[in-house]
Enzyme design. Structure first.
Site, mmCIF file in Angstrom:
data_model
loop_
_atom_site.group_PDB
_atom_site.id
_atom_site.type_symbol
_atom_site.label_atom_id
_atom_site.label_comp_id
_atom_site.label_asym_id
_atom_site.label_seq_id
_atom_site.Cartn_x
_atom_site.Cartn_y
_atom_site.Cartn_z
ATOM 1 N N TYR A 248 0.849 -1.194 0.000
ATOM 2 C CA TYR A 248 0.000 0.000 0.000
ATOM 3 C C TYR A 248 0.890 1.252 0.000
ATOM 4 O O TYR A 248 0.753 2.131 -0.853
ATOM 5 C CB TYR A 248 -0.916 -0.023 1.237
ATOM 6 C CG TYR A 248 -1.592 1.297 1.546
ATOM 7 C CD1 TYR A 248 -2.722 1.706 0.849
ATOM 8 C CD2 TYR A 248 -1.094 2.147 2.547
ATOM 9 C CE1 TYR A 248 -3.333 2.918 1.133
ATOM 10 C CE2 TYR A 248 -1.700 3.354 2.845
ATOM 11 C CZ TYR A 248 -2.818 3.736 2.128
ATOM 12 O OH TYR A 248 -3.419 4.939 2.415
ATOM 13 N N LYS B 242 1.508 4.122 -2.818
ATOM 14 C CA LYS B 242 1.103 5.507 -2.519
ATOM 15 C C LYS B 242 2.267 6.455 -2.845
ATOM 16 O O LYS B 242 2.050 7.583 -3.276
ATOM 17 C CB LYS B 242 0.691 5.672 -1.046
ATOM 18 C CG LYS B 242 -0.609 5.033 -0.635
ATOM 19 C CD LYS B 242 -1.843 5.545 -1.346
ATOM 20 C CE LYS B 242 -2.404 6.835 -0.827
ATOM 21 N NZ LYS B 242 -3.699 7.193 -1.522
HETATM 22 N N1 LIG Z 1 -8.222 6.127 6.234
HETATM 23 C C1 LIG Z 1 -7.021 6.623 6.560
HETATM 24 O O1 LIG Z 1 -6.606 6.598 7.718
HETATM 25 C C2 LIG Z 1 -6.180 7.277 5.492
HETATM 26 C C3 LIG Z 1 -5.050 7.963 5.896
HETATM 27 C C4 LIG Z 1 -4.243 8.576 4.926
HETATM 28 C C5 LIG Z 1 -4.614 8.520 3.598
HETATM 29 N N2 LIG Z 1 -5.723 7.849 3.228
HETATM 30 C C6 LIG Z 1 -6.102 7.836 1.812
HETATM 31 O O2 LIG Z 1 -7.390 8.429 1.722
HETATM 32 C C7 LIG Z 1 -8.097 7.898 0.600
HETATM 33 C C8 LIG Z 1 -9.480 7.483 1.019
HETATM 34 O O3 LIG Z 1 -9.374 6.485 2.012
HETATM 35 P P1 LIG Z 1 -10.659 5.949 2.790
HETATM 36 O O4 LIG Z 1 -10.189 5.630 4.159
HETATM 37 O O5 LIG Z 1 -11.795 6.862 2.583
HETATM 38 O O6 LIG Z 1 -10.896 4.567 2.034
HETATM 39 P P2 LIG Z 1 -12.251 3.866 1.553
HETATM 40 O O7 LIG Z 1 -11.894 2.455 1.292
HETATM 41 O O8 LIG Z 1 -13.362 4.148 2.491
HETATM 42 O O9 LIG Z 1 -12.567 4.602 0.174
HETATM 43 C C9 LIG Z 1 -11.900 4.337 -1.004
HETATM 44 C C10 LIG Z 1 -12.898 4.361 -2.146
HETATM 45 O O10 LIG Z 1 -12.167 4.142 -3.371
HETATM 46 C C11 LIG Z 1 -12.966 3.331 -4.205
HETATM 47 N N3 LIG Z 1 -12.125 2.625 -5.164
HETATM 48 C C12 LIG Z 1 -11.177 1.701 -4.913
HETATM 49 N N4 LIG Z 1 -10.658 1.233 -6.060
HETATM 50 C C13 LIG Z 1 -11.272 1.909 -7.072
HETATM 51 C C14 LIG Z 1 -11.186 1.849 -8.485
HETATM 52 N N5 LIG Z 1 -10.366 0.996 -9.100
HETATM 53 N N6 LIG Z 1 -11.969 2.665 -9.214
HETATM 54 C C15 LIG Z 1 -12.850 3.522 -8.600
HETATM 55 N N7 LIG Z 1 -12.977 3.602 -7.257
HETATM 56 C C16 LIG Z 1 -12.214 2.799 -6.506
HETATM 57 C C17 LIG Z 1 -13.647 2.363 -3.250
HETATM 58 O O11 LIG Z 1 -14.779 1.762 -3.824
HETATM 59 C C18 LIG Z 1 -13.968 3.266 -2.063
HETATM 60 O O12 LIG Z 1 -15.267 3.805 -2.157
HETATM 61 C C19 LIG Z 1 -7.203 6.776 0.041
HETATM 62 O O13 LIG Z 1 -6.492 7.264 -1.048
HETATM 63 C C20 LIG Z 1 -6.257 6.462 1.192
HETATM 64 O O14 LIG Z 1 -5.027 5.995 0.696
HETATM 65 C C21 LIG Z 1 -6.534 7.220 4.149
HETATM 66 C C1 LIG Z 2 -4.770 -4.117 16.640
HETATM 67 C C2 LIG Z 2 -4.292 -2.844 17.260
HETATM 68 C C3 LIG Z 2 -2.862 -2.920 17.707
HETATM 69 C C4 LIG Z 2 -4.465 -1.625 16.393
HETATM 70 C C5 LIG Z 2 -5.886 -1.400 15.919
HETATM 71 C C6 LIG Z 2 -6.020 -0.085 15.217
HETATM 72 C C7 LIG Z 2 -5.438 -0.108 13.818
HETATM 73 C C8 LIG Z 2 -6.374 -0.925 12.955
HETATM 74 C C9 LIG Z 2 -5.249 1.314 13.298
HETATM 75 C C10 LIG Z 2 -4.320 2.140 14.204
HETATM 76 C C11 LIG Z 2 -3.533 3.093 13.304
HETATM 77 C C12 LIG Z 2 -4.267 2.973 11.986
HETATM 78 C C13 LIG Z 2 -3.651 3.511 10.740
HETATM 79 C C14 LIG Z 2 -3.991 2.943 9.493
HETATM 80 C C15 LIG Z 2 -4.868 1.730 9.416
HETATM 81 C C16 LIG Z 2 -5.583 1.384 10.717
HETATM 82 C C17 LIG Z 2 -4.632 1.501 11.899
HETATM 83 C C18 LIG Z 2 -3.423 0.582 11.706
HETATM 84 C C19 LIG Z 2 -3.367 3.435 8.204
HETATM 85 C C20 LIG Z 2 -2.205 2.502 7.903
HETATM 86 C C21 LIG Z 2 -4.357 3.373 7.027
HETATM 87 C C22 LIG Z 2 -3.747 3.893 5.746
HETATM 88 C C23 LIG Z 2 -3.268 5.316 5.936
HETATM 89 O O1 LIG Z 2 -2.695 5.832 4.775
HETATM 90 C C24 LIG Z 2 -2.263 5.434 7.087
HETATM 91 C C25 LIG Z 2 -1.890 6.903 7.292
HETATM 92 O O2 LIG Z 2 -0.807 7.352 6.898
HETATM 93 O O3 LIG Z 2 -2.663 7.653 7.833
HETATM 94 C C26 LIG Z 2 -2.914 4.900 8.382
HETATM 95 C C27 LIG Z 2 -2.008 5.033 9.604
HETATM 96 C C28 LIG Z 2 -2.783 4.707 10.867
#
Ligand SMILES: NC(=O)c1ccc[n+]([C@@H]2O[C@H](COP(=O)([O-])OP(=O)(O)OC[C@H]3O[C@@H](n4cnc5c(N)ncnc54)[C@H](O)[C@@H]3O)[C@@H](O)[C@H]2O)c1
Ligand SMILES: CC(C)CCC[C@@H](C)[C@H]1CC[C@H]2C3=C(CC[C@]12C)[C@@]1(C)CC[C@H](O)[C@@H](C(=O)O)[C@@H]1CC3
Length: 345
Positions: free
Chosen positions: A144, A148
């Site tokens: 992942y 990214k």
């Molecule tokens: N959740 C976090 O903590 C976090 C932190 C940092 C960055 N991000 C980034 O934020 C963005 C959104 O994350 P999120 O947590 O809302 O995830 P999410 O899984 O809730 O949303 C992602 C969406 O992308 C869509 N998608 C995936 N593949 C696709 C494709 N091939 N074509 C069209 N749509 C597609 C999915 O259907 C989904 O609705 C991502 O780019 C993720 O890398 C998330």
């Molecule tokens: C089982 C326990 C030890 C932990 C349970 C919580 C975890 C599932 C979350 C705690 C920090 C979270 C996190 C992400 C996913 C869910 C956790 C591991 C990311 C890796 C998701 C993708 C984003 O891009 C990352 C970011 O840079 O923000 C998230 C980092 C924190």
């Protein structure tokens, strides 16, 4: 090449708009008077005035028809980090992002804002108040993160002020809030299985957790500040709550808020990391005959046991960013939004 869309037009598209962050972004954009369309693999809700286009972002024709007349695109689609599927990440995050850029240019889109991640610089070791000039991770912690990094480079390198195609990237960290499918549900599932009794390491490591509305705010500010000659062109921005918190205090606040006990017993970080690594190798070896998903992956253990918090000074200076929801209020609103995950529910 399509006719260029009128500059200043408020027509935008959110790729990944059915997801957690995407939907919050769509709702806020609509409140602010934007006309919004969503492009996603599926439609997960209905909202009056929002047009949905279902399709895969790797499909250029499908994207092109969704981007007609759009001046601003937010790209926040990605496969879920937990899928750990290298081929899928490469197809969607790398080749798919190339397709998004090409389709934006062909459709006459003027601005592209990517949702990247602060993890693009994280290698599993401490980061304290990291700024955007930290080098990309040389040994990314998982597929992942590796994809990214490539995705962010592609979008920032595509910024072309001369031809009027402007790009920027937002790097949020640890997004949480109502409807998050990841952090709180995984945490509660782990607690329900009796595995949230332990603190990995000394429990003092500081981390950023960012309330989803602050992440949305950062995206919209970046889009509105992105103009030819602005410092925002081709730049990444950390967007956090600007309130680093002890990882285990945050987990405890969420767990206790939902009626579960806070973790209490300490385990040495290196021991847990080593075990998670062994388990991960075992899943790789056994993949052809059986598949199982361990809760404690090396990535999660590294995130739970190290410092990783980031400076958002650049966003403050260039975008006028300031979090709009405090950590305390964010946690309270999040806990209240999950009645079905409460202990005993
Ligand atoms: N959740 C976090 O903590 C976090 C932190 C940092 C960055 N991000 C980034 O934020 C963005 C959104 O994350 P999120 O947590 O809302 O995830 P999410 O899984 O809730 O949303 C992602 C969406 O992308 C869509 N998608 C995936 N593949 C696709 C494709 N091939 N074509 C069209 N749509 C597609 C999915 O259907 C989904 O609705 C991502 O780019 C993720 O890398 C998330
Ligand atoms: C089982 C326990 C030890 C932990 C349970 C919580 C975890 C599932 C979350 C705690 C920090 C979270 C996190 C992400 C996913 C869910 C956790 C591991 C990311 C890796 C998701 C993708 C984003 O891009 C990352 C970011 O840079 O923000 C998230 C980092 C924190």
């Amino acid at each position: 090449m399509a006719t260029r869309v009128r500059p200043g037009s408020k027509r935008c598209a959110v790729i990944g708009g059915s997801g957690f962050l995407g939907r919050h972004l769509v709702e806020k954009l609509q409140d602010r008077g934007y006309s919004v369309s969503v492009f996603d693999l599926h439609q997960s809700y209905q909202l009056q005035g929002v047009t949905f286009h279902t399709g895969d972002l790797c499909d250029r024709q499908a994207l092109l028809s969704a981007l007609q007349g759009v001046s601003l695109v937010f790209h926040c689609a990605s496969p879920a980090p937990a899928s750990d599927d290298r081929a899928l990440f490469e197809r969607v995050n790398i080749r798919g992002t190339q397709t998004v850029i090409a389709a934006c240019i062909e459709a006459g889109v003027q601005k592209l804002i990517l949702t990247s991640s602060a993890s693009v610089v994280f290698e599993g070791t401490d980061i304290k108040n990291g700024r955007e000039d930290l080098p990309y991770a040389r040994k990314p912690i998982d597929y992942y993160t590796a994809t990214k990094i490539q995705q962010e480079k592609l979008v920032l390198e595509a910024c072309d002020e001369q031809n009027g195609f402007l790009t920027a990237a937002i790097r949020p960290h640890g997004i949480f809030g109502p409807r998050d499918p990841q952090l709180v549900p995984i945490l509660v599932d782990t607690a329900r299985r009796g595995k949230m009794k332990f603190i990995i390491g000394d429990g003092k490591n500081l981390v950023d957790f960012t309330f989803v509305e602050n992440v949305v705010h950062g995206h919209i500010l970046a889009a509105e500040c992105l103009r030819p000659d602005s410092p925002t062109c081709g730049k990444p921005y950390h967007i956090t709550n600007d309130e680093p918190v002890r990882f285990w205090d945050f987990m405890s606040d969420v767990l206790v808020g939902l009626g579960y006990s806070a973790p209490r017993y300490h385990l040495p970080y290196t021991l847990v990391y080593g075990l998670a690594l062994l388990l991960w190798l075992l899943t790789l070896v056994l993949r052809p005959v059986m598949s199982f998903k361990p809760t404690f992956t090396p990535m999660r253990v590294a995130l739970a046991g190290t410092h990783h918090y980031y400076s958002c000074e650049r966003a403050k200076e260039d975008l006028g960013y300031k979090p709009v929801v405090s950590l305390k209020d964010g946690i309270q609103r999040t806990v209240l939004s999950y009645p079905h995950l409460r202990h005993g529910a």
